[in-house]
Design a protein around this motif. Structure first.
Motif, PDB file in Angstrom:
ATOM      1  N   ALA A 204       0.701  -1.085  -0.005  1.00 27.45           N
ATOM      2  CA  ALA A 204       0.023  -0.053   0.107  1.00 27.45           C
ATOM      3  C   ALA A 204       0.884   1.285  -0.082  1.00 27.45           C
ATOM      4  O   ALA A 204       0.460   2.261  -0.647  1.00 27.45           O
ATOM      5  N   LEU A 205       1.770   1.245   0.619  1.00 27.33           N
ATOM      6  CA  LEU A 205       2.759   2.346   0.884  1.00 27.33           C
ATOM      7  C   LEU A 205       3.357   2.457  -0.501  1.00 27.33           C
ATOM      8  O   LEU A 205       3.558   3.700  -1.244  1.00 27.33           O
ATOM      9  N   LEU A 206       3.895   1.501  -1.212  1.00 31.00           N
ATOM     10  CA  LEU A 206       4.524   1.531  -2.578  1.00 31.00           C
ATOM     11  C   LEU A 206       3.552   2.360  -3.620  1.00 31.00           C
ATOM     12  O   LEU A 206       4.106   3.081  -4.278  1.00 31.00           O
ATOM     13  N   ILE A 207       2.399   1.737  -3.484  1.00 26.81           N
ATOM     14  CA  ILE A 207       1.427   2.270  -4.458  1.00 26.81           C
ATOM     15  C   ILE A 207       1.168   3.706  -3.973  1.00 26.81           C
ATOM     16  O   ILE A 207       0.911   4.558  -5.145  1.00 26.81           O
ATOM     17  N   GLU A 208       1.024   3.962  -2.954  1.00 28.82           N
ATOM     18  CA  GLU A 208       0.677   5.317  -2.622  1.00 28.82           C
ATOM     19  C   GLU A 208       1.622   6.519  -3.043  1.00 28.82           C
ATOM     20  O   GLU A 208       1.310   7.418  -3.178  1.00 28.82           O
ATOM     21  N   ALA A 209       2.931   6.000  -2.893  1.00 25.99           N
ATOM     22  CA  ALA A 209       3.989   6.674  -3.271  1.00 25.99           C
ATOM     23  C   ALA A 209       4.274   6.723  -4.624  1.00 25.99           C
ATOM     24  O   ALA A 209       5.357   7.229  -5.107  1.00 25.99           O
ATOM     25  N   ASP A 210       3.599   5.944  -5.413  1.00 23.64           N
ATOM     26  CA  ASP A 210       3.647   5.835  -7.168  1.00 23.64           C
ATOM     27  C   ASP A 210       5.076   5.190  -7.453  1.00 23.64           C
ATOM     28  O   ASP A 210       5.587   5.786  -8.200  1.00 23.64           O
ATOM     29  N   ARG A 211       5.415   4.109  -6.511  1.00 25.38           N
ATOM     30  CA  ARG A 211       6.740   3.250  -6.707  1.00 25.38           C
ATOM     31  C   ARG A 211       6.183   2.029  -7.299  1.00 25.38           C
ATOM     32  O   ARG A 211       5.305   1.435  -6.809  1.00 25.38           O
TER      33      ARG A 211
END
Length: 411
Positions: A287-294
């Motif tokens: 979820a963090l990676l998706i939220e940070a566009d990574r």
């Protein structure tokens, strides 16, 4: 030694049970030394509520079993008054248990002694087969190699898995990130592998976050808490656990505290449970990676990618906003749990520990703002402190029969 334990008071945990002289005092005494709550024979005497002579006999019995060491030459601490007391420690070369952990990105085996000490570890494996029998066979064989190389006596084995484990059958009900079949009988398979490897002692299995909470309560950040809530995210998903009055609370069939399926974002991502916006998919590393566009890379675990992103790029506005979004979602979930459970301490593991480190005041403010009655919002929120706490917790499962009855388990 003979006799049995007298029933002791229960409830708020402030009263100490008084134990008769004899075998019934061995288990409670060993647990006090194991958890570091009885560093001297004088403290052991006071905690057990027995005479000095009885405490001495109990300590001597545990030493004869090879479980603890009693300092033969007591000395008083600097500045202390009164008679010096014999120091008590777990035996350095005593028996061990085999601890194993399986997660979405690999598995690991270790030998763990009393006191939560990791004695030896095998190199971790980064591939997990879709057949649980192959995986558990490999991790047990790695543990057997450690036992052969160290020559240590093994008294049991424990396994931590990233799935709810239903009791009494020991079935892994939702090993979604392992590609294992739903309802895999992991405890039976693990026990069969342990016996096939010639390892003695009973075998147990449990959920990894439950076991992390148990280890932290006995040896880490949760020590001394009466009602301890643990929430953590490892490589995928979010798990929770609750320790009440010193005992892990798993519910009627082992499935309590499935906190990953608390909804914190009604318009959020679809969850594999059928709902939307659950913590499981809104506050884990992916979820963090998706939220940070990574884009998640396949070469490094999701947990490491997410933690490195926060630690190395927190100054990037996109990464900061993504981190704050996850902190807010986590805080909302924690506030709901505080309102329901009223714990006296919360500990966070995995990526959630990193979120706490990144902005502790923001997380605590969200929990306080959404909690009831003021006092509930002031519950301490701390990071987990043990390395490999799920491994140590798996070992605690295997040590429990020894803590319950040292003579019966070892003789």
């Amino acid at each position: 030694m003979s006799g049995k334990a007298a029933p002791g008071p229960t409830g708020n945990g402030t009263s100490k049970p008084r134990l008769d002289r004899g075998r019934g005092a061995l288990g409670p005494a060993l647990e006090l030394v194991h958890t570091g709550r009885a560093p001297t024979r004088a403290v052991l005497t006071a905690e057990l509520g027995v005479t000095r002579a009885t405490a001495g006999a109990v300590a001597a019995e545990l030493e004869a079993l090879g479980l603890i060491m009693v300092d033969a030459h007591p000395g008083a601490a600097a500045g202390s008054q009164g008679r010096p007391s014999h120091r008590l420690e777990v035996a350095e070369n005593g028996p061990v248990v085999l601890a194993a952990q399986v997660h979405a990105d690999g598995f690991r085996a270790a030998l763990v002694g009393l006191g939560g000490r990791i004695v030896a570890t095998a190199p971790g494996c980064e591939a997990v087969d879709a057949d649980p029998a192959k995986v558990l066979g490999s991790v047990v064989e790695a543990g057997a190699d450690l036992l052969r190389s160290t020559g240590r006596r093994c008294v049991g084995a424990g396994l931590a898995v990233p799935s709810a484990v239903a009791e009494p059958e020991g079935l892994a009900l939702n090993p979604l990130h392992l590609a294992w079949p739903v309802g895999a009988p992991v405890r039976r398979i693990f026990a069969e592998c342990v016996r096939a490897a010639g390892i003695t002692g009973p075998a147990f299995a449990g959920n990894d976050v439950n076991l992390a909470a148990l280890a932290e309560h006995r040896h880490g950040a949760g020590r001394g808490a009466r009602d301890l809530l643990c929430v953590a995210t490892g490589h995928r998903g979010v798990g929770g656990a609750l320790v009440l009055d010193g005992r892990l609370h798993t519910g009627s069939s082992g499935l309590a505290l499935e906190v990953g399926h608390l909804a914190v974002n009604p318009e959020g991502r679809p969850c594999h449970c059928g709902s939307r916006g659950c913590l499981d998919v809104e506050a884990d590393p992916l979820a963090l990676l998706i939220e940070a566009d990574r884009d998640p890379g396949p070469e490094v675990s999701l947990l490491r990618q997410a933690e490195d992103l926060i630690r190395d790029h927190y100054g990037d506005p996109t990464v900061r906003r993504a981190t704050e979004a996850l902190i807010d979602r986590l805080g909302l979930g924690l506030a709901g749990l505080v309102n329901i459970l009223n714990p006296d301490r919360i500990i966070l593991g995995g990526l959630h520990r990193t979120l706490l480190d990144a902005d502790p005041e923001r997380l605590r403010a969200v929990v306080a703002d959404r909690s009831l009655w003021g006092q509930s919002g002031s519950v301490p929120i701390l990071p987990c402190t043990l390395s490999h706490n799920s491994l140590v917790g798996a070992a605690e499962l295997a040590w429990q029969p020894v803590l319950d009855d040292p003579l019966g388990a070892l003789l």
